[in-house]
Design a protein around this motif. Sequence first.
Motif, PDB file in Angstrom:
ATOM      1  N   SER A   1       0.813  -1.214   0.000  1.00  0.00           N
ATOM      2  CA  SER A   1       0.000   0.000   0.000  1.00  0.00           C
ATOM      3  C   SER A   1       0.852   1.271   0.000  1.00  0.00           C
ATOM      4  CB  SER A   1      -0.910   0.010   1.234  1.00  0.00           C
ATOM      5  OG  SER A   1      -1.753  -1.124   1.226  1.00  0.00           O
ATOM      6  N   MET A   2       2.145   1.125   0.080  1.00  0.00           N
ATOM      7  CA  MET A   2       3.036   2.283   0.176  1.00  0.00           C
ATOM      8  C   MET A   2       3.418   2.801  -1.214  1.00  0.00           C
ATOM      9  SD  MET A   2       3.426   2.711   3.455  1.00  0.00           S
ATOM     10  CE  MET A   2       1.732   2.184   3.600  1.00  0.00           C
ATOM     11  N   ASN A   3       3.767   4.092  -1.281  1.00  0.00           N
ATOM     12  CA  ASN A   3       4.221   4.682  -2.542  1.00  0.00           C
ATOM     13  C   ASN A   3       5.713   4.991  -2.502  1.00  0.00           C
ATOM     14  OD1 ASN A   3       4.301   6.885  -0.863  1.00  0.00           O
ATOM     15  ND2 ASN A   3       3.172   8.254  -2.216  1.00  0.00           N
ATOM     16  N   PHE A   4       6.428   4.297  -1.625  1.00  0.00           N
ATOM     17  CA  PHE A   4       7.874   4.420  -1.505  1.00  0.00           C
ATOM     18  C   PHE A   4       8.447   3.013  -1.342  1.00  0.00           C
ATOM     19  CE2 PHE A   4       5.984   5.037   2.698  1.00  0.00           C
ATOM     20  CZ  PHE A   4       6.597   4.038   3.429  1.00  0.00           C
ATOM     21  N   PRO A   5       9.745   2.840  -1.620  1.00  0.00           N
ATOM     22  CA  PRO A   5      10.327   1.504  -1.508  1.00  0.00           C
ATOM     23  C   PRO A   5      10.431   1.035  -0.055  1.00  0.00           C
ATOM     24  CG  PRO A   5      11.923   3.068  -2.438  1.00  0.00           C
ATOM     25  CD  PRO A   5      10.672   3.821  -2.154  1.00  0.00           C
ATOM     26  N   VAL A   6      10.087  -0.236   0.141  1.00  0.00           N
ATOM     27  CA  VAL A   6      10.303  -0.909   1.415  1.00  0.00           C
ATOM     28  C   VAL A   6      11.393  -1.944   1.146  1.00  0.00           C
ATOM     29  CG1 VAL A   6       9.308  -2.290   3.280  1.00  0.00           C
ATOM     30  CG2 VAL A   6       7.915  -0.545   2.114  1.00  0.00           C
ATOM     31  N   ARG A   7      12.579  -1.639   1.643  1.00  0.00           N
ATOM     32  CA  ARG A   7      13.745  -2.478   1.364  1.00  0.00           C
ATOM     33  C   ARG A   7      13.941  -3.505   2.480  1.00  0.00           C
ATOM     34  NH1 ARG A   7      15.570   2.939  -0.137  1.00  0.00           N
ATOM     35  NH2 ARG A   7      15.706   2.990  -2.396  1.00  0.00           N
ATOM     36  N   HIS A   8      14.697  -4.545   2.157  1.00  0.00           N
ATOM     37  CA  HIS A   8      14.957  -5.615   3.120  1.00  0.00           C
ATOM     38  C   HIS A   8      16.440  -5.937   3.135  1.00  0.00           C
ATOM     39  CE1 HIS A   8      10.854  -6.025   1.606  1.00  0.00           C
ATOM     40  NE2 HIS A   8      10.566  -6.256   2.866  1.00  0.00           N
ATOM     41  N   GLU A   9      16.991  -6.036   4.334  1.00  0.00           N
ATOM     42  CA  GLU A   9      18.368  -6.468   4.533  1.00  0.00           C
ATOM     43  C   GLU A   9      18.343  -7.616   5.540  1.00  0.00           C
ATOM     44  OE1 GLU A   9      20.558  -2.989   5.757  1.00  0.00           O
ATOM     45  OE2 GLU A   9      20.201  -1.957   3.839  1.00  0.00           O
ATOM     46  N   PRO A  10      17.820  -8.769   5.118  1.00  0.00           N
ATOM     47  CA  PRO A  10      17.631  -9.875   6.064  1.00  0.00           C
ATOM     48  C   PRO A  10      18.915 -10.671   6.312  1.00  0.00           C
ATOM     49  CG  PRO A  10      16.859 -10.525   3.903  1.00  0.00           C
ATOM     50  CD  PRO A  10      17.292  -9.075   3.801  1.00  0.00           C
ATOM     51  N   ARG A  11      18.941 -11.298   7.472  1.00  0.00           N
ATOM     52  CA  ARG A  11      19.996 -12.263   7.817  1.00  0.00           C
ATOM     53  C   ARG A  11      19.307 -13.508   8.347  1.00  0.00           C
ATOM     54  NH1 ARG A  11      22.762  -9.766  12.295  1.00  0.00           N
ATOM     55  NH2 ARG A  11      23.480 -11.868  12.693  1.00  0.00           N
ATOM     56  N   VAL A  12      19.895 -14.647   8.036  1.00  0.00           N
ATOM     57  CA  VAL A  12      19.393 -15.911   8.555  1.00  0.00           C
ATOM     58  C   VAL A  12      20.485 -16.531   9.413  1.00  0.00           C
ATOM     59  CG1 VAL A  12      18.646 -18.262   7.948  1.00  0.00           C
ATOM     60  CG2 VAL A  12      17.806 -16.304   6.633  1.00  0.00           C
ATOM     61  N   VAL A  13      20.087 -16.989  10.589  1.00  0.00           N
ATOM     62  CA  VAL A  13      20.993 -17.609  11.537  1.00  0.00           C
ATOM     63  C   VAL A  13      20.491 -19.017  11.803  1.00  0.00           C
ATOM     64  CG1 VAL A  13      21.913 -17.471  13.882  1.00  0.00           C
ATOM     65  CG2 VAL A  13      21.446 -15.365  12.608  1.00  0.00           C
ATOM     66  N   LEU A  14      21.406 -19.978  11.800  1.00  0.00           N
ATOM     67  CA  LEU A  14      21.034 -21.354  12.149  1.00  0.00           C
ATOM     68  C   LEU A  14      21.044 -21.510  13.655  1.00  0.00           C
ATOM     69  CD1 LEU A  14      23.082 -23.369   9.509  1.00  0.00           C
ATOM     70  CD2 LEU A  14      20.632 -22.909   9.506  1.00  0.00           C
ATOM     71  N   GLN A  15      19.964 -22.080  14.195  1.00  0.00           N
ATOM     72  CA  GLN A  15      19.883 -22.301  15.624  1.00  0.00           C
ATOM     73  C   GLN A  15      20.928 -23.320  16.037  1.00  0.00           C
ATOM     74  OE1 GLN A  15      15.939 -22.983  17.179  1.00  0.00           O
ATOM     75  NE2 GLN A  15      16.750 -24.372  18.726  1.00  0.00           N
ATOM     76  N   GLU A  16      21.635 -22.997  17.102  1.00  0.00           N
ATOM     77  CA  GLU A  16      22.635 -23.943  17.617  1.00  0.00           C
ATOM     78  C   GLU A  16      21.920 -25.111  18.257  1.00  0.00           C
ATOM     79  OE1 GLU A  16      25.695 -22.198  19.996  1.00  0.00           O
ATOM     80  OE2 GLU A  16      25.785 -20.403  18.724  1.00  0.00           O
ATOM     81  N   ARG A  17      22.467 -26.276  18.046  1.00  0.00           N
ATOM     82  CA  ARG A  17      21.831 -27.487  18.592  1.00  0.00           C
ATOM     83  C   ARG A  17      22.459 -27.902  19.880  1.00  0.00           C
ATOM     84  NH1 ARG A  17      18.600 -29.711  14.268  1.00  0.00           N
ATOM     85  NH2 ARG A  17      19.095 -28.521  12.432  1.00  0.00           N
TER      86      ARG A  17
END
Length: 157
Positions: A141-157
């Motif tokens: 619904s926005m008229n401007f960019p919604v950027r993403h800088e995601p990181r994924v971390v593996l859960q320690e077992r």
Amino acid sequence: MNHEHHFTVSLEWTGNRGTGTSDYRAYGRDHVVRAEGKHEISGSSDRVFHGDADRWNPEEMLIAALSQCHLLSYLHVAASNGVVVTNYTDSAAGIMEQTADGGGHFTSVTLRPVVTISSGDPDRALSLHHEASLKCFIANSMNFPVRHEPRVVLQER
């Protein structure tokens, strides 16, 4: 198939200091946002606009809505794609540009989600942010960019 969903909120200005808007500095920006069955949100304008820094301002609420929407869309697509998310945090930021006439607009918002997964492909988990973005009602619904800088971390077992 389209489904309409309706949402209502009420807003009450609580910043009349006795003389209303007789002068730009004479009134408070405090207000309360309500929705049936929910806790009130104490709002104001940003401090730079003579608001109360202890209350949520509309700009923060917009960024929060984008962050929340992406979270909920991401959890949905993760569950649908066999990615088990065990933790999710975001540090979102937006840029608003004020114009010479006293108005303004957002030029961008950047979401920085850090997602911890216990199973599933980490590369797939990262790519699901794009799909989540496409499903986010607020971002769409926005008229401007919604950027993403995601990181994924593996859960320690």
